[in-house]
Design a protein around this motif. Structure first.
Motif, PDB file in Angstrom:
ATOM      1  N   TYR A   1     -11.591  -1.764  11.989  1.00  0.00           N
ATOM      2  CA  TYR A   1     -11.471  -1.036  10.725  1.00  0.00           C
ATOM      3  C   TYR A   1     -11.778   0.447  10.941  1.00  0.00           C
ATOM      4  CZ  TYR A   1     -10.885  -5.401   8.239  1.00  0.00           C
ATOM      5  OH  TYR A   1     -10.391  -6.608   7.796  1.00  0.00           O
ATOM      6  N   SER A   2     -11.036   1.044  11.853  1.00  0.00           N
ATOM      7  CA  SER A   2     -11.190   2.465  12.161  1.00  0.00           C
ATOM      8  C   SER A   2      -9.842   3.019  12.600  1.00  0.00           C
ATOM      9  CB  SER A   2     -12.213   2.667  13.285  1.00  0.00           C
ATOM     10  OG  SER A   2     -11.650   2.326  14.546  1.00  0.00           O
ATOM     11  N   LYS A   3      -9.828   4.294  12.932  1.00  0.00           N
ATOM     12  CA  LYS A   3      -8.593   4.928  13.383  1.00  0.00           C
ATOM     13  C   LYS A   3      -8.158   4.391  14.746  1.00  0.00           C
ATOM     14  CE  LYS A   3      -6.376   9.443  13.125  1.00  0.00           C
ATOM     15  NZ  LYS A   3      -6.579  10.885  12.919  1.00  0.00           N
ATOM     16  N   ALA A   4      -9.096   3.740  15.449  1.00  0.00           N
ATOM     17  CA  ALA A   4      -8.796   3.189  16.780  1.00  0.00           C
ATOM     18  C   ALA A   4      -8.285   1.757  16.701  1.00  0.00           C
ATOM     19  CB  ALA A   4     -10.048   3.254  17.647  1.00  0.00           C
ATOM     20  N   ARG A   5      -7.862   1.325  15.523  1.00  0.00           N
ATOM     21  CA  ARG A   5      -7.488  -0.073  15.284  1.00  0.00           C
ATOM     22  C   ARG A   5      -6.474  -0.614  16.291  1.00  0.00           C
ATOM     23  NH1 ARG A   5      -5.603  -2.135   9.366  1.00  0.00           N
ATOM     24  NH2 ARG A   5      -5.787  -4.351   9.722  1.00  0.00           N
ATOM     25  N   ASN A   6      -5.485   0.187  16.632  1.00  0.00           N
ATOM     26  CA  ASN A   6      -4.401  -0.282  17.503  1.00  0.00           C
ATOM     27  C   ASN A   6      -4.603   0.063  18.970  1.00  0.00           C
ATOM     28  OD1 ASN A   6      -2.862  -1.338  15.296  1.00  0.00           O
ATOM     29  ND2 ASN A   6      -2.252   0.754  14.782  1.00  0.00           N
ATOM     30  N   SER A   7      -5.818   0.472  19.309  1.00  0.00           N
ATOM     31  CA  SER A   7      -6.099   0.862  20.688  1.00  0.00           C
ATOM     32  C   SER A   7      -6.121  -0.365  21.602  1.00  0.00           C
ATOM     33  CB  SER A   7      -7.447   1.592  20.765  1.00  0.00           C
ATOM     34  OG  SER A   7      -7.791   1.843  22.112  1.00  0.00           O
TER      35      SER A   7
ATOM     36  N   VAL B   1       0.842  -1.196   0.000  1.00  0.00           N
ATOM     37  CA  VAL B   1       0.000   0.000   0.000  1.00  0.00           C
ATOM     38  C   VAL B   1       0.877   1.245   0.000  1.00  0.00           C
ATOM     39  CG1 VAL B   1      -1.604   1.359   1.402  1.00  0.00           C
ATOM     40  CG2 VAL B   1      -2.037  -1.067   1.022  1.00  0.00           C
ATOM     41  N   GLN B   2       1.943   1.227   0.822  1.00  0.00           N
ATOM     42  CA  GLN B   2       2.866   2.364   0.852  1.00  0.00           C
ATOM     43  C   GLN B   2       3.517   2.566  -0.508  1.00  0.00           C
ATOM     44  OE1 GLN B   2       3.655   4.477   3.500  1.00  0.00           O
ATOM     45  NE2 GLN B   2       2.001   3.534   4.644  1.00  0.00           N
ATOM     46  N   GLN B   3       3.837   1.448  -1.170  1.00  0.00           N
ATOM     47  CA  GLN B   3       4.515   1.511  -2.470  1.00  0.00           C
ATOM     48  C   GLN B   3       3.556   1.957  -3.568  1.00  0.00           C
ATOM     49  OE1 GLN B   3       5.828  -2.290  -3.992  1.00  0.00           O
ATOM     50  NE2 GLN B   3       7.524  -1.373  -5.091  1.00  0.00           N
ATOM     51  N   LEU B   4       2.410   1.277  -3.670  1.00  0.00           N
ATOM     52  CA  LEU B   4       1.464   1.558  -4.749  1.00  0.00           C
ATOM     53  C   LEU B   4       0.688   2.850  -4.497  1.00  0.00           C
ATOM     54  CD1 LEU B   4       0.026  -2.056  -5.288  1.00  0.00           C
ATOM     55  CD2 LEU B   4       1.804  -0.911  -6.617  1.00  0.00           C
ATOM     56  N   GLY B   5       0.479   3.168  -3.222  1.00  0.00           N
ATOM     57  CA  GLY B   5      -0.334   4.339  -2.901  1.00  0.00           C
ATOM     58  C   GLY B   5       0.471   5.559  -2.515  1.00  0.00           C
ATOM     59  N   SER B   6       1.763   5.570  -2.871  1.00  0.00           N
ATOM     60  CA  SER B   6       2.622   6.689  -2.465  1.00  0.00           C
ATOM     61  C   SER B   6       2.095   8.029  -2.981  1.00  0.00           C
ATOM     62  CB  SER B   6       4.057   6.458  -2.946  1.00  0.00           C
ATOM     63  OG  SER B   6       4.092   6.301  -4.362  1.00  0.00           O
ATOM     64  N   GLY B   7       1.570   8.033  -4.225  1.00  0.00           N
ATOM     65  CA  GLY B   7       1.018   9.273  -4.785  1.00  0.00           C
ATOM     66  C   GLY B   7      -0.205   9.747  -4.020  1.00  0.00           C
TER      67      GLY B   7
ATOM     68  N   ALA C   1      -6.051   0.040   4.103  1.00  0.00           N
ATOM     69  CA  ALA C   1      -6.377  -0.496   2.779  1.00  0.00           C
ATOM     70  C   ALA C   1      -5.497  -1.670   2.401  1.00  0.00           C
ATOM     71  CB  ALA C   1      -6.236   0.604   1.729  1.00  0.00           C
ATOM     72  N   THR C   2      -6.055  -2.531   1.565  1.00  0.00           N
ATOM     73  CA  THR C   2      -5.266  -3.520   0.849  1.00  0.00           C
ATOM     74  C   THR C   2      -4.991  -2.932  -0.543  1.00  0.00           C
ATOM     75  OG1 THR C   2      -7.271  -4.597   0.021  1.00  0.00           O
ATOM     76  CG2 THR C   2      -6.340  -5.430   2.092  1.00  0.00           C
ATOM     77  N   PRO C   3      -4.036  -3.479  -1.278  1.00  0.00           N
ATOM     78  CA  PRO C   3      -3.740  -2.897  -2.597  1.00  0.00           C
ATOM     79  C   PRO C   3      -4.960  -2.757  -3.503  1.00  0.00           C
ATOM     80  CG  PRO C   3      -2.014  -4.419  -1.987  1.00  0.00           C
ATOM     81  CD  PRO C   3      -3.073  -4.534  -0.926  1.00  0.00           C
ATOM     82  N   LYS C   4      -5.906  -3.713  -3.438  1.00  0.00           N
ATOM     83  CA  LYS C   4      -7.072  -3.642  -4.329  1.00  0.00           C
ATOM     84  C   LYS C   4      -8.025  -2.510  -3.942  1.00  0.00           C
ATOM     85  CE  LYS C   4      -9.767  -7.102  -1.768  1.00  0.00           C
ATOM     86  NZ  LYS C   4     -10.442  -8.405  -1.828  1.00  0.00           N
ATOM     87  N   ASP C   5      -7.931  -2.022  -2.672  1.00  0.00           N
ATOM     88  CA  ASP C   5      -8.807  -0.930  -2.229  1.00  0.00           C
ATOM     89  C   ASP C   5      -8.343   0.433  -2.740  1.00  0.00           C
ATOM     90  OD1 ASP C   5     -10.418  -2.649  -0.682  1.00  0.00           O
ATOM     91  OD2 ASP C   5      -8.975  -2.573   0.954  1.00  0.00           O
ATOM     92  N   LEU C   6      -7.075   0.523  -3.141  1.00  0.00           N
ATOM     93  CA  LEU C   6      -6.509   1.826  -3.501  1.00  0.00           C
ATOM     94  C   LEU C   6      -7.181   2.436  -4.724  1.00  0.00           C
ATOM     95  CD1 LEU C   6      -2.700   1.194  -2.933  1.00  0.00           C
ATOM     96  CD2 LEU C   6      -4.262   2.490  -1.481  1.00  0.00           C
TER      97      LEU C   6
END
Length: 566
Positions: free
Chosen positions: A513-519, A284-290, A410-415
């Motif tokens: 699946y939210s911003k609180a994922r790692n809470s 995701v970091q690679q494909l979604g860098s833009g 996201a997964t790559p297909k979600d981008l």
């Protein structure tokens, strides 16, 4: 444990049992440094992943679905030309190094037999996949071309003679006739120091594997038996994922009983579980860098704008003082003469205290009063405008933070959906289209889960999916969930009367699946019937309002999410 030489030895043994004498029936390259050979063996298709990723280099059978690019790469076409239908006759490791060779037999266009080797070299940033013609010892092609300017020792280009990487002066542990380990144990009784010496003396040992061997040697009554038993375990591994000092690691050996650990049926299954999130995040970091750069820039711009607007709003606090000055000048007009630069007048709004008022000597007293009234009116009008702009800018920041959160999850297909949305909202430039040409956007399907009692739960992974799921897919009587006051996915329970267990599981999905994922603490999740969820006219994708909700408190759990995957 990293994918070191010892783990590679165990993986070669596993792959030989499953793939040997199979035939290649499909070849794809989903990412620039990874290929998948689908090998038909024992009446079953096995997707074999060869990764030359600088951080995640490995070889394994994978069950993770990959999306292939619309146009195959040159390297993919070369592999298809030479390996399509080829028979896999051997899987071998070069000594105990991180090099695994797949040997194939096939025939060329004239029907003559060809012996080919597909070599995976797992060497961090020097990792590569190389197709070699064994009769000529020539490179047919590589996934990464390395010229002499980049590496003087060996050139990895089509047509070049194949040479092995430089050999380290270390002992292959499986061929140690000197029994070097006996000397090391006597000279270095300390566990950590012994592990360092094992890494320095033996080929293919990462430090964590060396620690396991050091423990085995210290516990063994006979060093030779202990050493050989440790190596023989690679033929009957215990695929283990464990946690040590807060880090998740993997090994082909069982770990100390006091370490949290989970065992798998195969090394490939272990790696799928371990790399699923790590590899997806990297892709995701690679494909979604833009996309990431665009969202970051827009966020930075809007936060700067909000700071400026807040300051301007604070400045408007002086508006009332201009009105008072204008009224005082009007009241005491007879006391003011043209040409005065200031005057002190009793302020009847503040117990008749004298208020010093600056004047323009170029204006009449009446014009000076009008000047203050105009300033007051200008600032009063600005308050309404600035307040509106602050509200719009805050909404923009919330929207962009939501997008940023979705890219993280996201997964790559979600981008692709996120890219389409950013184009629709004007953050990315649309490609040229003819006026009469209308391209219908096809939105990807939401993530599907199954509750313990069999109820279907759907999760939108981006705003376009969220809108589609909530307002077109879901029934009006279904239950809708969303994390409270944070960016997150829309979650739909396909039931009008779900059990408490299903409601809890769906709430965990909404929290995960939210911003609180790692809470590590509890997360509040709202739930309400779908018909009470509305989308205001003109609002951004994914934005909704709702009423009559109830709230659950749950803790995000990656393990539960994996269990619920349909």
């Amino acid at each position: 444990m990293s994918f070191d030489g010892v783990f590679a030895h165990a993986m070669v043994h596993e792959l030989n049992e499953k793939l040997l004498d199979g035939r290649v029936n499909k070849i794809s390259q989903p990412y620039p440094n990874e290929i998948i050979l689908t090998i038909r063996a024992n009446r079953k298709n096995h997707p074999l992943l060869l990764s030359a990723h600088p951080n995640y280099a490995r070889m394994q059978i994978t069950q993770i679905p990959f999306v292939n690019p619309p146009t195959p790469t040159n390297f993919t076409m070369i592999l298809r030309k030479y390996l399509d239908g080829a028979k896999l006759v051997a899987i071998r490791q070069v000594e105990n190094d991180r090099i695994i060779n797949l040997d194939f037999k096939t025939r060329d266009e004239l029907g003559d037999q060809m012996d080919l080797t597909l070599s995976l070299e797992m060497m961090n940033r020097y990792s590569n996949i190389i197709l070699i013609n064994n009769q000529e010892n020539k490179i047919i092609d590589t996934i990464r071309h390395i010229s002499m300017d980049q590496n003087r020792f060996r050139t990895l280009l089509p047509g070049s003679t194949y040479r092995l990487p430089p050999k380290q002066e270390k002992i292959n542990p499986f061929l140690d006739e000197t029994h070097r380990y006996q000397t090391l144990v006597k000279e270095f009784p300390n566990r950590e120091v012994l592990a360092q010496e094992i890494v320095a003396n033996y080929q293919g040992f990462a430090y964590d594997t060396a620690l396991n061997l050091a423990d085995a040697l210290h516990q063994a009554q006979d060093l030779t038996v202990g050493f050989n038993d440790f190596l023989q375990q690679t033929n009957h591994p215990t695929p283990t994922q464990y946690q040590n000092k807060g880090k998740i690691q993997f090994s082909c050996y069982a770990q100390a009983a006091d370490l949290p650990q989970k065992h798998f049926t195969s090394l490939s299954e272990l790696l799928d579980n371990y790399y699923l999130e790590k590899a997806n995040l990297d892709r995701v970091q690679q494909l979604g860098s833009g996309l990431i750069a665009t969202v970051k820039n827009e966020l930075k711009k809007n936060k700067k704008k909000l700071k400026k607007l807040t300051k301007e709003l604070k400045d408007t606090d002086n508006a009332e003082s201009f009105k008072v000055k204008g009224e005082l000048i009007t009241t005491y007009l007879f006391q003011i003469k043209r040409g005065m630069t200031e005057v002190e007048l009793p302020n009847y709004y503040d117990n008749e205290k004298l208020l010093k008022i600056s004047l323009s000597n170029q204006l009449t007293p009446s014009q000076n009063a009008q000047k203050y009234f105009k300033k007051y009116q200008k600032l009063k009008n600005a308050v309404a405008f600035i307040t509106q702009q602050i509200e719009l800018t805050t909404q923009e920041i919330n929207y962009l933070e939501n997008i940023a959160s979705q890219i993280e999850l996201a997964t790559p297909k979600d981008l692709e959906d996120i890219q389409v949305e950013l184009k629709q909202e004007g953050y990315l430039k649309q490609r040229f289209q003819q006026k009469n040409q209308k391209r219908k956007v096809k939105i990807s399907k939401p993530e599907k889960f199954q509750a313990t009692d069999g109820t279907t739960i759907l999760v939108g992974k981006n705003n376009l999916q969220n809108d589609q799921l909530t307002f077109k897919t879901a029934h009006k009587t279904d239950i809708w969930l969303h994390v409270k006051n944070l960016p997150g996915s829309h979650v739909i329970i396909d039931s009008s009367d779900p059990s408490e267990e299903t409601l809890y599981e769906a709430a965990v999905l909404a929290a995960y699946y939210s911003k609180a994922r790692n809470s590590a603490a509890s997360v509040l999740v709202d739930y309400v019937v779908v018909k009470k969820v509305r989308k205001p006219n003109g609002s951004k994708p994914g934005f909704v309002i709702y009423e009559g909700q109830k709230t659950l408190s749950v803790i995000p759990s990656a393990e539960l999410v994996q269990q619920l995957k349909a």
